[in-house]
Design a protein around this motif. Structure first.
Motif, PDB file in Angstrom:
ATOM      1  N   TYR A  37       0.816  -1.211   0.000  1.00  0.00           N
ATOM      2  CA  TYR A  37       0.000   0.000   0.000  1.00  0.00           C
ATOM      3  C   TYR A  37       0.853   1.266   0.000  1.00  0.00           C
ATOM      4  CZ  TYR A  37      -4.288  -2.655   1.020  1.00  0.00           C
ATOM      5  OH  TYR A  37      -5.371  -3.500   0.955  1.00  0.00           O
ATOM      6  N   THR A  42       0.399   3.507  -3.527  1.00  0.00           N
ATOM      7  CA  THR A  42       0.326   4.964  -3.342  1.00  0.00           C
ATOM      8  C   THR A  42       1.253   5.710  -4.298  1.00  0.00           C
ATOM      9  OG1 THR A  42      -0.352   4.750  -1.029  1.00  0.00           O
ATOM     10  CG2 THR A  42       0.613   6.856  -1.697  1.00  0.00           C
ATOM     11  N   GLY A 106      -6.600   6.489  -1.121  1.00  0.00           N
ATOM     12  CA  GLY A 106      -5.865   6.372   0.135  1.00  0.00           C
ATOM     13  C   GLY A 106      -6.765   5.958   1.286  1.00  0.00           C
ATOM     14  N   ARG A 179      -3.368  13.631   0.796  1.00  0.00           N
ATOM     15  CA  ARG A 179      -2.200  14.316   0.217  1.00  0.00           C
ATOM     16  C   ARG A 179      -1.934  15.653   0.906  1.00  0.00           C
ATOM     17  NH1 ARG A 179      -0.991  14.288  -6.264  1.00  0.00           N
ATOM     18  NH2 ARG A 179       1.174  14.976  -6.143  1.00  0.00           N
ATOM     19  N   ASP A 199       1.153   9.494   6.075  1.00  0.00           N
ATOM     20  CA  ASP A 199       1.131   8.364   5.142  1.00  0.00           C
ATOM     21  C   ASP A 199       0.764   7.101   5.913  1.00  0.00           C
ATOM     22  OD1 ASP A 199       3.496   7.560   6.492  1.00  0.00           O
ATOM     23  OD2 ASP A 199       4.738   8.627   5.040  1.00  0.00           O
TER      24      ASP A 199
END
Length: 219
Positions: A37, A42, A106, A179, A199
């Motif tokens: 991931y 990503t 995400g 983001r 993240d």
């Protein structure tokens, strides 16, 4: 950076869902899901976004890549060995994109990460109108509320929802991600009740450090 994410982006942009699935399953034989991931999927989607920003692909290409990525994530979730209902923890998470925020890939990976750790998860998708998010939160009473945004002009909306969440009587932990959290300094929003998640690595560390176990102490 490894070119694996570019290989995956190629499958997404070609609309090759089976190729993408086979590629990802091969990666899962070598790496844990968290690495897949955070370090492959990503970056692949960021790479697609960069191609669009440089006018090397069209909006339609970007939408196709997102759709294929979405399909692959849904298939992975369906085939994953999440804990059974009887083994689930009592912790609950609710995840959504703030009003007018269309990015959601995400969030789906975050939802899967919570499920992997035995949480009960309600994933409400992108662009959730503020009043509807408040209604759902009051009904579900989650221990963690995860909100996501990509663009800086969503900051006003984030401030508004945080003000509302601060009034909730069970004091859930609020996680701000997307983001926006990765590329901008959101230190001003952090508190005992608000955590900025830059993240999936941040989220994984939160679980590994056992910080989920402190939730009941503050709620």
């Amino acid at each position: 950076m490894d070119v694996q994410h570019e290989q995956l982006a190629h499958y997404f942009l070609q609309g090759d869902d089976q190729g993408a699935i086979e590629f990802i399953k091969t990666m899962l034989e070598k790496y844990p899901r968290a690495y897949l991931y955070g370090d492959i999927i990503t970056p692949a989607m960021y790479y697609v976004g960069e191609l669009w920003e440089r006018n090397e692909i069209s909006v339609a290409d970007e939408h196709l890549a997102t759709a294929i990525c979405d399909f692959v994530l849904s298939k992975l979730d369906a085939e994953s060995g999440h804990v059974s209902r009887k083994q689930q923890k009592n912790f609950k998470a609710m995840l959504f994109g703030v009003e007018e925020e269309q990015h959601y890939i995400g969030l789906k990976m975050v939802a899967d990460t919570f499920k992997e750790h035995g949480w009960r998860v309600r994933y409400l998708g992108p662009a959730l109108p503020m009043e509807h998010s408040f209604t759902q939160i009051e009904k579900y009473r989650p221990d963690v509320i995860g909100i996501s945004a990509a663009l800086p002009y969503r900051l006003k909306t984030i401030k508004m929802v945080l003000e509302h969440f601060a009034e909730l009587d069970w004091n859930p932990l609020i996680m701000i991600g997307g983001r926006l959290a990765k590329e901008y300094n959101l230190k001003e929003f952090e508190s005992d009740q608000v955590m900025v998640v830059k993240d999936l690595g941040d989220l994984k560390r939160w679980f590994n450090e056992g910080r989920e176990e402190t939730i009941n102490e503050t709620s």
